[in-house]
Design a protein around this motif. Sequence first.
Motif, PDB file in Angstrom:
ATOM      1  N   ARG A 250       0.809  -1.221   0.000  1.00 10.42           N
ATOM      2  CA  ARG A 250       0.000   0.000   0.000  1.00 10.42           C
ATOM      3  C   ARG A 250       0.840   1.269   0.000  1.00 10.42           C
ATOM      4  O   ARG A 250       0.446   2.270  -0.600  1.00 10.42           O
ATOM      5  N   LEU A 251       2.018   1.243   0.675  1.00  8.98           N
ATOM      6  CA  LEU A 251       2.810   2.451   0.838  1.00  8.98           C
ATOM      7  C   LEU A 251       4.259   2.223   0.391  1.00  8.98           C
ATOM      8  O   LEU A 251       4.736   1.094   0.312  1.00  8.98           O
ATOM      9  N   GLY A 252       4.938   3.331   0.129  1.00  6.30           N
ATOM     10  CA  GLY A 252       6.371   3.314  -0.153  1.00  6.30           C
ATOM     11  C   GLY A 252       7.010   4.560   0.450  1.00  6.30           C
ATOM     12  O   GLY A 252       6.322   5.462   0.944  1.00  6.30           O
ATOM     13  N   LEU A 253       8.340   4.638   0.425  1.00  8.60           N
ATOM     14  CA  LEU A 253       9.052   5.770   0.997  1.00  8.60           C
ATOM     15  C   LEU A 253       9.233   6.855  -0.066  1.00  8.60           C
ATOM     16  O   LEU A 253       9.736   6.587  -1.153  1.00  8.60           O
ATOM     17  N   ARG A 254       8.839   8.064   0.292  1.00  9.17           N
ATOM     18  CA  ARG A 254       8.999   9.219  -0.603  1.00  9.17           C
ATOM     19  C   ARG A 254       9.993  10.194   0.020  1.00  9.17           C
ATOM     20  O   ARG A 254       9.814  10.663   1.133  1.00  9.17           O
ATOM     21  N   LEU A 255      11.073  10.476  -0.720  1.00  5.54           N
ATOM     22  CA  LEU A 255      12.046  11.499  -0.342  1.00  5.54           C
ATOM     23  C   LEU A 255      11.880  12.674  -1.292  1.00  5.54           C
ATOM     24  O   LEU A 255      11.788  12.480  -2.511  1.00  5.54           O
ATOM     25  N   ALA A 256      11.852  13.893  -0.757  1.00  3.24           N
ATOM     26  CA  ALA A 256      11.593  15.051  -1.607  1.00  3.24           C
ATOM     27  C   ALA A 256      12.385  16.251  -1.136  1.00  3.24           C
ATOM     28  O   ALA A 256      12.580  16.468   0.075  1.00  3.24           O
ATOM     29  N   VAL A 257      12.885  17.031  -2.096  1.00  5.60           N
ATOM     30  CA  VAL A 257      13.491  18.342  -1.856  1.00  5.60           C
ATOM     31  C   VAL A 257      12.830  19.312  -2.812  1.00  5.60           C
ATOM     32  O   VAL A 257      12.788  19.075  -4.027  1.00  5.60           O
ATOM     33  N   ALA A 258      12.273  20.399  -2.268  1.00  5.66           N
ATOM     34  CA  ALA A 258      11.553  21.382  -3.082  1.00  5.66           C
ATOM     35  C   ALA A 258      12.225  22.741  -2.956  1.00  5.66           C
ATOM     36  O   ALA A 258      12.850  23.062  -1.933  1.00  5.66           O
ATOM     37  N   SER A 259      12.091  23.550  -3.990  1.00  7.11           N
ATOM     38  CA  SER A 259      12.615  24.910  -3.971  1.00  7.11           C
ATOM     39  C   SER A 259      11.661  25.811  -3.201  1.00  7.11           C
ATOM     40  O   SER A 259      10.438  25.742  -3.367  1.00  7.11           O
ATOM     41  N   LEU A 260      12.209  26.666  -2.344  1.00  9.95           N
ATOM     42  CA  LEU A 260      11.379  27.613  -1.613  1.00  9.95           C
ATOM     43  C   LEU A 260      10.748  28.637  -2.548  1.00  9.95           C
ATOM     44  O   LEU A 260       9.664  29.137  -2.297  1.00  9.95           O
ATOM     45  N   ASP A 261      11.436  28.939  -3.631  1.00 11.72           N
ATOM     46  CA  ASP A 261      10.907  29.867  -4.642  1.00 11.72           C
ATOM     47  C   ASP A 261      10.923  29.151  -5.983  1.00 11.72           C
ATOM     48  O   ASP A 261      11.962  29.106  -6.661  1.00 11.72           O
TER      49      ASP A 261
END
Length: 905
Positions: free
Chosen positions: A786-797
Amino acid sequence: MPTARHPIIAAAVLASVLAAANTMAQAPWREGFETAGPPTWREAGADAQYRIVNHQRLQQDAHTGTGCEWLRIEGDGGSYVYLAHDVGRPTVIDDLALSIWLRADRPGLQIAARIVLPRSVDQRTGRPLTALVAGSRYSDIGRWQQLRLDGIPRLLEREVHLLRTQLGPQVDEREAYVDAVFVNVYGGPGTTNVWIDDLEAVGRVARQRDDTPSRGGSFDGATASWAPRGLVRLPPVDRAQPSSPQHTVKLSNSFLTIDGRPFFPRVIQHRGEPLDLLKRMGFNAVWLPRAPEPEMIEEASRLGLWLVCPPPVPPASQPAVASQPATPEIGPQYDCVLAWDLGGNLGPAELESTQRWADRVRAADRRCSRPLVCHPRSELRSYSRSADLLLVDRRPLGTSLELSAYANWARRQPLLASLGTPVWTAIQTQPNEALRQQIALLSPGRAPPLTVAPEQIRLLCYAAVAAGSRGMVFASDSPLDATDVATRQRAAALEQMNLELDLLEPWAAAGGSSATADSSIPEVRATVLSTARAHLLLPLWSSRGAQCVPAQSAANGLTLVVPGVPEASSAYEVTLGGLNPLRHKRVAGGVSVTLDEFGVASQVLMAQDPLVIAAVHHRATQWGRRTAELARHLAVYKFNSVQSLAAQMPSHGTTGPTSSGLTAARRELQSCDAQLAAGNLPAAAVAAQRAERALRIVERAHWEAAQRDLASMVTSPAALSFETLPAHWQLIDRLRGARFTQNLIAGGDFEDIETMRRAGWQFFYRPAPGSQGEANLAEPAAHNGRLGLRLAVASLDPKNPPAAIEAPPVLFTSPAVQAAAGQIVCIHGWVRAPRPITASADGLMIIDSISGEALADRIGQTKDWRQFAMYRVAPQAGPVSVTFALSGVGEAWLDDVEIELIADR
C-alpha cells in the motif's frame, strides 16, 4: 721513493695531474661579431621548406659594440630551421652555460646545443651519437632578448635515457662535449628577420689543450641529418623561472599571473619522486604534503618548478591575543612557492580555524603575498572568503557518475563560491581506493588496478578546461618512478597530457568560455574558449559509461557550428604534430567546421591573425617525435593489456569484436612503426590513435557483455573497468553456487512507520539554501503493497530555484546488519524518480556503508520502477547499512529494500 719503486703508479699520478690541469675552467668564451667578413652562423638542418633570402654581417643595429649578424628567411611548413655556430667544444659540466642575444620580428625562436657522445657510435652512420638540448625561447618581439641554455647535464641525462630506449644500454654520456650552439630561426610560415649578437659560453672547460674552433664541414648536411630521424627532442621551457626572487605571483581578474603573464598550473601530488623526473614529464608545479626542506627548495628553484605546500606558519588553534609575539615574516628562501595550501577536505567545523590561519599567513607573507588555496568539501562560499583559490575534487572514474554529469558538476562549482574566485580542478589518474579494496577482496590473487585509461584522463582534463578551471592538480596515490608496467603507462599518459595542456595554456590560463557549438553528434559537446585574438574550440565525446570503459568515441565528418567567430577566421585542428587546416564555411548561426577524423577530444584553433597562427603552429610542432613515441607506447600498452585480459574472460558474444579489433590494432601499430622509421611523425601518431580506437571497441564489447544482466553499472564492483572484468566473472561464478540468507532488515517494505522506527531506520535533514526537504510514506511511492518511501526536496521559490546544492539535504539510512570479514553482502530494492532531479549531478545516491559514495548507485529520472542491486565484500567483521541521499531538487520513491548475506555452499 715511491716514484722509483713504482714507476707505473708515478706515471699514473703524473697523468692525472696533467689531466686536472687540462680541465681547469677557462675564462668565458665569447663571439661579439664585431669583425667584418662573411657570416659565421651556418645552416644545420631543417624540417621546413625554407630559403635564406639574405645573410650578412652588419656594422649597425648591434646589441653591444657595432657588429652583429642578420638574416632574412622565408619558409613554410615544419617547425625548425637551425643555424649552428662553433664554441670551441667545451666539456659538459654543471657550470657550463650558453647564451646569445637575439632580436626578431617573430616569436618562438630558440637556443639549443648539439652534444656529441664520443664513447657511443651510431651504427647507422658510423659517427658518434649526438643529442640536442634546448633552452629559452624568444618572446620580446622587436627587442633584444638574451636566450640562455643552463643545466645542460640534466637536459643531456634525459636525452641519453631516450637514446637508450631506442639503441640499448650501451649509450655512454661520459666525456660528452658541446659540438655547436644552434638557433632555430624559423618563426613560422612567411618571412622572419633575425639579428644575432654576443654569443657566450660560461663555465667552459676545454676538451683538448688546442681549443681552436673547428672549421669546414662541421655543419654540413651529413652531421645534421639526425634531426629527421628524431633521435632527440626539444624539452619545453617554462616562461617563469621561480629561482629568481623578482618573480611576482598574483591573482589578476580571477586568473593567476606570474610577472604579469597568465599562468596555468599543471600540478602533481608528490609521492617521493625525484623532482627532475616530474619536470621532464611536463609538470610545472608540485604539491607537497608538508613544508619543504631546504634541499627540496633548492632543487625546485634550480629546475624551475613551482611548489604548492603548507605555509611555514603553524595553524592558529586559538584566536590571537595581544600577548602573543608577531608572526615572523616568510623569507626569500620560499620564493619558489606558487601558493600556500590551507588544507583539504574542509567542512563547517574547520571554517573558523582556517580563517584565522589565513590571516596569520597573509601577515607573514607580506613580502610576496602569494595566493592561498584550500579544498573544501562544503561551504565553498565561506571558504572563498578565506582563501584566494579553491581546489574542487571529484573522482568519477570507476563510478556511476557519468562524465556528462561530471562536466555539469565542474561548471557549477564556481557558482557556489564568491563571484570571481578561481577554481583549480583535481584530475583523477588512478582508480578510487574503494574499488581497489573490493577487487583485492573479490580476487585475492590478482593485483588491484593502479591506473585508468589515458583517454579517461584526457576526458577529465578537457572537461575541466571547458568548465573554466584555472589550474589542474593531478591526484596521485603512488610514485610515478616505479618500474611496473601500469606506472609506466600512467607516467606516459600524464606526459602526453601535459604536452596537450601546454598547447591550450593561453586559453586555459586567461580565456573565457564564450559559447557552446552545435554538434552533428549528440554525445559530442564543444565549448568555445576565447581570448582577444583567437578562439579555441574544445569538442569532447562523453559516451554513456565512459567513466568505466569509453566507447570507440570516433567518427568521420564531425560537423560543429561555432557562434561568435569572425567570418574571416581560418580553422585548424591543433595536434602535437602541427596545425591541420579544416574545411569551414559561414552558415546560419555561425561558422561550420568539419573534422574529417575525430576521436574522444580535440582542439580547434579559429583565428585570422597570422602571427597567432604561426605561434600556435610553432608551439605545436616542437614535440613531434616525442608525441609520436608516447602515442605508440600507450597504444602498445593497451594492446598487450587488452589481448591478455580478453583471453581470461568468457566470450559472451565478444569473439567477433575481439578478433577484428585486435587485428585492426595490430595493423595500425605496424603502420605506426613504419611511419616512425620513415620520419613521418604525424602519420605515426595518427596510426597509434587508430590502434587505440580499435582496442576500445574490444574493451567496450566485453564491458557491455558484463553489464548485460546487471541492475546497474555498480551492481558488481568488478564491472566498473575493463581491467577488473576477470574478477567480475569470478564473482558471477561464485554467486551461482552461493546460498543467500533471508532479508535481515525489518521495515524495508515501508508499510508501517512504527516497524521502521523499532528496526532503526533514521532520517537526516541538512538544510540547503533556497530549498526544503522531507521524507514520508505515501501511496504513489509504493512498488508493492500500500505504501512506499517518498524522499523530496523542493525549492522555496519555484520561480528562482537553486542552481547548485553542495551536499544532499535529505538522507535516509537503514538499520545495520552484521557481516563477517570477507562475506558478500547483497543490497537490493526498487526505486523510481518520476521527474528530473535538478541542482545536482548525483540525483538520488544509494550508498552502502562498505564502499561509501565512491561506489554509490546514482539514480536520475526513471521511466518506471527500476531495480537496484549492489554486491559488496565486507573487509572486516562489522555492521553494514545502506543510505539513500537525495542530492538535488526533486523526489524519489523507494520500496522493498532488503539486505542479504551470501555464504559459499
